[in-house]
Write an enzyme that holds these catalytic residues in place. Sequence first.
Site, PDB file in Angstrom:
ATOM      1  N   THR A  47      11.947  55.962  -1.805  1.00 37.68           N
ATOM      2  CA  THR A  47      10.429  56.169  -2.053  1.00 37.68           C
ATOM      3  C   THR A  47       9.890  57.493  -1.912  1.00 37.68           C
ATOM      4  OG1 THR A  47      10.091  53.936  -0.656  1.00 37.68           O
ATOM      5  CG2 THR A  47       8.209  55.442  -0.973  1.00 37.68           C
ATOM      6  N   CYS A  48      10.551  58.310  -1.388  1.00 38.03           N
ATOM      7  CA  CYS A  48      10.193  59.910  -1.361  1.00 38.03           C
ATOM      8  C   CYS A  48      10.429  60.361  -2.853  1.00 38.03           C
ATOM      9  CB  CYS A  48      10.957  60.559  -0.231  1.00 38.03           C
ATOM     10  SG  CYS A  48      10.781  59.890   1.311  1.00 38.03           S
ATOM     11  N   SER A  49      11.489  59.975  -3.417  1.00 43.30           N
ATOM     12  CA  SER A  49      11.843  60.508  -4.702  1.00 43.30           C
ATOM     13  C   SER A  49      11.388  59.815  -5.847  1.00 43.30           C
ATOM     14  CB  SER A  49      13.406  60.439  -4.875  1.00 43.30           C
ATOM     15  OG  SER A  49      14.170  61.513  -3.834  1.00 43.30           O
TER      16      SER A  49
END
Length: 158
Positions: A47-49
């Site tokens: 999700t961060c990337s």
Amino acid sequence: MSIQVGERLPEVVLKRINDGVESVDTRALFDGRKAVLFAVPGAFTPTCSEKHLPGFVEHFQQFRDKGIEVACMAVNDPFVMQAWAKSQHVPDGLMMLSDGNGDFTRALGLELDASAYGMGIRAKRFALYAEDGVVKQLHVEAPGEYKVSSAEHLLASI
């Protein structure tokens, strides 16, 4: 207890890569300016990337047009943050901050125990808006969520 709106950001030394590893005090980063700080549980995680950092990369200029500095933070070392920034085409000026030991995260009261995933203590997914080092908005995600800490949500609420 986590930091609250109206409270001053704690003073902690973070790391970043400029010409080598640089120590930077949070007072120097946030005092005297408007800033958004968003935190992710981990660089290179899905999700961060795929969503969180890319949203701030996409909307970076809109924040700058409002006179707002933007900083991304994770409980990762500065070399990981630098590599992640390169892989995500992070523009110059979007600060990639390392809270390698989680000192700032703990001082904010926004730590996440990700030991069950082999990641140890990390930062919760959050975003805050501060003026002159004082928190004006704080958006902390529920576990597994990605809504209120997005660049789009912050731009709409500032």
